[in-house]
Design an enzyme around this catalytic site. Structure first.
Site, short mmCIF file in Angstrom:
data_model
loop_
_atom_site.label_atom_id
_atom_site.label_comp_id
_atom_site.label_asym_id
_atom_site.label_seq_id
_atom_site.Cartn_x
_atom_site.Cartn_y
_atom_site.Cartn_z
N LYS A 33 3.03 -21.06 26.98
CA LYS A 33 4.02 -20.58 26.51
C LYS A 33 4.58 -21.73 25.47
O LYS A 33 4.14 -22.73 25.72
CB LYS A 33 5.37 -20.34 27.72
N TYR A 237 19.63 -44.15 5.33
CA TYR A 237 21.07 -43.84 5.35
C TYR A 237 21.81 -44.95 6.20
O TYR A 237 21.36 -45.42 7.22
CB TYR A 237 21.11 -42.46 6.09
#
Length: 328
Positions: A33, A237
């Site tokens: 999955k 940043y």
């Protein structure tokens, strides 16, 4: 471009090790999955098949369709019935109210709630559920449960095991030749698996949960640019990191848009080659000391999971499916 390398020999070693513990590949259900926990379901499916795996479990019909050419049996774990199910697949029945919503003659595995209280029919209501199934056109071919605390040393694991044994005793009065499965990755190495059961293995097949296994996935990034960061200059940043001396740095093509947790520049996030990330991670890139054209971001998701105070599952399943995955 960033790259995920899948160690074929490590994966095959793990499956052989698990099959030896279980008794055979025929009793093994590989859980694929969420893109095989981020590892790449279509890439791994032929490897599992060639070793003798014939049964897998996935989340949805879409996931099942991607690998249906490889496996005889595919169990869909999280399906919401719509009346047009595919007879090629097996569907988990998670709630008794769903019985009349499935297409006729569809194969189902009945989920039993033995104590996790997430999905399934509780043992006390099993007789009623059996009556409804027998009066329907559904084909009950299996029954299963999921252990909530198999990786913790408390009594709940054994309570759930006992409840599942009770459920098996009840259902065997009405059905024969059912396929049972309860043990998951965490339960695999906690004693003997009942002889009448298969075993579902998820993350353990990729090298997590037992020290005898080998990690299968490693994540790599490639250099976009390089420069000399002079003493006193900052990078990224917010200027979180400032160079204490002149240093050669590089920017690499992997960021939080690729499914990584966003590093905020605080603390030391150690990369796979031993270097640390410098400054805040950007959407599509990060910076560190220049490490050449290619850098290993991690080989062991546990390191990142510990840093971000989460679990290794979350680190792996978030990896963007668009990142190229290759066998090595």
């Amino acid at each position: 471009m960033s790259l995920i390398k899948i160690d074929q020999k490590a994966y095959e070693y793990n499956l052989r090790h698990i099959a030896k513990k279980i008794g055979s590949f025929q009793r093994l259900i590989c859980v694929f999955k969420d893109n095989a926990y981020g590892h790449g379901a279509k890439l791994l499916a032929p490897l599992a098949k060639n070793l003798g795996v014939s049964f897998v479990a996935v989340k949805s019909e879409e996931e099942a369709q991607e690998i249906e050419e490889f496996f005889e049996n595919i169990l869909i774990l999280s399906h919401r019935p719509h009346g047009n199910e595919n007879s090629r697949f097996i569907y988990a029945l998670n709630d008794i109210s769903q019985v009349k919503k499935y297409k006729q003659d569809i194969k189902i595995h009945l989920k039993i709630d033995t104590g996790m209280h997430r999905n399934g029919i509780c043992v006390e209501n099993l007789e009623h559920a059996i009556d409804l199934i027998r009066s329907s056109d559904l084909k009950l071919t299996g029954m299963f449960t999921h252990f909530a605390s198999a990786d913790e040393m408390d009594g709940s694991f054994f309570v759930q095991k006992e409840n599942f044994q009770k459920a098996k005793k009840i259902v065997k009065k009405y059905f024969s030749n059912l396929l049972f499965h309860s043990h998951n990755s965490a339960a695999l190495f906690r004693g003997k698996i009942p002889e009448d059961e298969y075993c579902r293995v998820g993350l353990v097949q990729f090298g997590y949960g037992d020290s005898n296994l080998k990690k299968v996935l490693s994540l790599y990034a490639h250099r976009l640019s390089q420069r000399i960061l002079q003493k006193g200059q900052s990078i990224g940043y917010g200027g979180i990191f400032t160079a204490a001396k002149d240093m050669e740095v590089a920017t690499y093509d992997l960021g939080y848009a690729d499914g990584l947790f966003r590093y905020n520049g605080k603390g030391e996030l150690v990369l796979g080659n031993g270097k640390v990330m410098l400054g805040k991670m950007s959407m599509d890139s990060f910076s560190c000391e220049n490490s050449g054209e290619e850098i290993c971001v991690f080989k062991d998701a546990d390191i990142w999971a510990d840093f971000f105070h989460t679990i290794n599952y979350e680190i792996l399943v978030k990896l963007n499916p668009n990142i190229q995955r290759v066998l090595v």
